[in-house]
Structures are given as C-alpha cells and as structure tokens.
Design an enzyme around this catalytic site. Sequence first.
Site, short mmCIF file in Angstrom:
data_model
loop_
_atom_site.label_atom_id
_atom_site.label_comp_id
_atom_site.label_asym_id
_atom_site.label_seq_id
_atom_site.Cartn_x
_atom_site.Cartn_y
_atom_site.Cartn_z
N GLU A 156 20.59 31.84 5.05
CA GLU A 156 19.32 32.06 5.76
C GLU A 156 18.69 33.42 5.50
OE1 GLU A 156 20.27 31.14 9.87
OE2 GLU A 156 21.04 29.16 9.34
N GLU A 261 24.26 20.61 6.49
CA GLU A 261 24.41 20.67 7.96
C GLU A 261 23.59 19.55 8.59
OE1 GLU A 261 23.64 24.62 9.48
OE2 GLU A 261 24.64 25.58 7.79
#
Length: 378
Positions: A156, A261
């Site tokens: 991220e 995810e």
Amino acid sequence: MFMKIMTTVGIMGIFLATSGFAQTTLKEAFKNDFLIGAALNEAAFTGQNINAVALIKTQFNTISPENVLKWESIHPKPDQYDFSAADRYVEFGQKNKMFIVGHTLVWHNQTPKWVFQDDQGNPVDRDTLLKRMHKHISTVVGRYKGKIGGWDVVNEALNEDGTLRDSPWEKIIGEDYLLKAYQFAHEADPQAELYYNDYSLENAPKQNGAVALIKKLQAQGVPITAVGLQGHYKMDWPGPQQVDATIQAFSKLGVKVMITELDLDVLPPATRSQAAEVSMNFALQAKLNPYTNGLPDAVQQTLAKRYADLFAVFVQHHDTISRVTFWGVTDGDSWLNNWPVKGRAAHPLLFNRDGKPKPAFNAVIQTSKLPQDLQKLM
Ligand code: 9MR
C-alpha cells in the site's frame, strides 16, 4: 467475449448441479489455473479452531498470515523479535505442503512508532531508518529462507490518485525506500518471489501510478515477480471488465498478477470510498447491520453471481494469475465484521460462520475448467 464466458458458466452450473461434481474442492477445481488460498489467523494455524483447520486442509493449497508477520507482531521493540506465532504459521504451511506467503515487510500500518523515532521521540534520519529496515528484512526473510515462497515486500505505497503515499518511510528515506526494500529482500532470499501489494488498483489513477512504479523498479533491476490486487471488493465495484483490464495492464509489464485478499462486502456501505483504508471507523447503526440472523437467499444468490462473474475473469487469465487468496476462511473470521464499522455481521466469503459452503462456493467452482474438462470426457 463476456457473454460467451457467462453463458458457459451458466451451462456448467446446470451440468454440475445435476452431476453432483459441485462437491469438489477449490484447490482441486483450480489446480490447472492458479493456487487457491486463505489468510489465516492464529486460531486457525495453531489448530485451536478445529473446523477451520479441516476446511483449510481440504480447500486451500496456499496460506497468508493475516497479522502475525506484520512488524508490530514480529518485532515489537528495537532489540526484541517475537517469532513464536509466525513460526507456527510457517510450520502449519510446511506440514500441509502449502505455498507459504509472507505479509508484509514494509507498510505504514501495524508498524511501531519506535521504528521511525529516536530515543527522544524525534524522527530518525535516512541512514538510521535504512539500517533498521535492512536489519528487519534480513532477519525476518532470512529466518524463513526457503520456507516462505513469496513476500509482500511493500504494501500500500500509493495514494488513490496514484502518487506515492506520504508515509514515514517516504518522508524519512525518500522514494527510493521501495527500491531498497526490494533489494534487501532479494539479498536475504534470492529465491523468494517479491510482490507489490495494494488495494483499488482497478481505478485508473492508482493503476497508472502502480504501472509507473513497477516499470521504475524493473528499470532499476528489481526482480519483481507479481502485483497483488488485494480484492477487497464491493458488490458494485469493480466491474468484471474493470478487473479484466487491470489484469491486462499489469500482465503487459511481464509480471504475474495475484488476487491476494479477496472478499466481497455485501453490507450497506458506510462510506462511498472504495479504499480498504484500515483507519476508517464509522458508528454502528441498525441500518448498517441488516444480516445479523444470516444472509437472505436473494442476497446469497446475488453474492454467488458476483463471485462467479469475477472468477470467470480470473480463469480467463489463468496464464497471468498465479494465485487467488481469500482474506479469511469463514465469514466469522473476516476483518469486515469490524471495518469500517465495528461489530457488524459480515458475509463476504465462501463459507458461512458454521464453515458450511454458501451458494457462492458452488458458483465459484462452476467457473473452473474442471467441469469443462469433465464434459469433454462425456
Ligand atoms: O485483516 C487484518 C486485520 O485483522 C487487522 O486488524 C488490520 C489492521 O491493519 O489489517 C487487516 O489486514 C489488512 C492487510 O494486512 C492489508 N490490506 C488490508 C487488510 C484489511 O484491512
């Protein structure tokens, strides 16, 4: 093309429903396409949650650690590492002959404050932070060398507009913190796969930023193996075509794509944001928590259709996609029970709170080539 895939999915559904082959497992159904995984919490890999262990062994051939390999878990103080939980996670994967993923080395969340501060609480300088990063990566990756097959090296790093996130890593080291992180990881285990992992890369501005970032790292000699699309998806976002285009955009760079995810949020949105930004937190209200007694049939079917549409795209890109990992095993485990509203009953996965397959499970199986191969035999 899409219509063709969807028609095939429908026909296969009827075939499976009548043949009973829907009883196959996820890892079997997709064995010629990609690995199928789940993120595990401690109760799962320590064997405390017996039902979860049975499901994991039957359904999945790769695992990710939901929290135990994050910096705060494994390296809580400057001179203190705690590998107790992480070692058990890795042992579980080895014992069950699974591909073991490492998540994550360099992130702005779940990283203790001391990492970025000196004894007085002031920000450390670039050299100090680089040394800390190097020590952490070489210690952790080194410990699991040859056991953990691939690492989310940086997680991220991008803002929604595609620019580099103003994290303490970026502020103190500068933008080459990414290059350094990949170099340190590669040095610690030259055989390990190295990934860049992020959410909402399906949206054009962030995707463009990620493409530029990967190209830059490649030009600097980083052997980046794959881009992880986290896949924290909503019911209406991203569309299958958007996912298709995203996979193609990264595939053109010569890297694999992984869905790392995956979960589909069926609850009423508390925010219009598509970001899986963990710091968001909204007050619990009854209207935001409608399925406390289970998911109604109609919603189960909508969820199943949405999963099937996405998997049809993944299967179509089986040459590029190396792994699809769900973020949790059963609905009861999901982080979405507590995000972005604490205490809701979330239903984002393929197995319900009792560990029973939901209609979405069969819908996903039906997108695999397995039924098509079976049909050829008939
Ligand atoms: O699922 C994880 C949850 O248990 C933690 O409380 C949370 C805290 O940051 O992190 C969750 O996992 C995140 C993952 O590490 C990175 N991408 C977003 C995931 C969901 O927040």
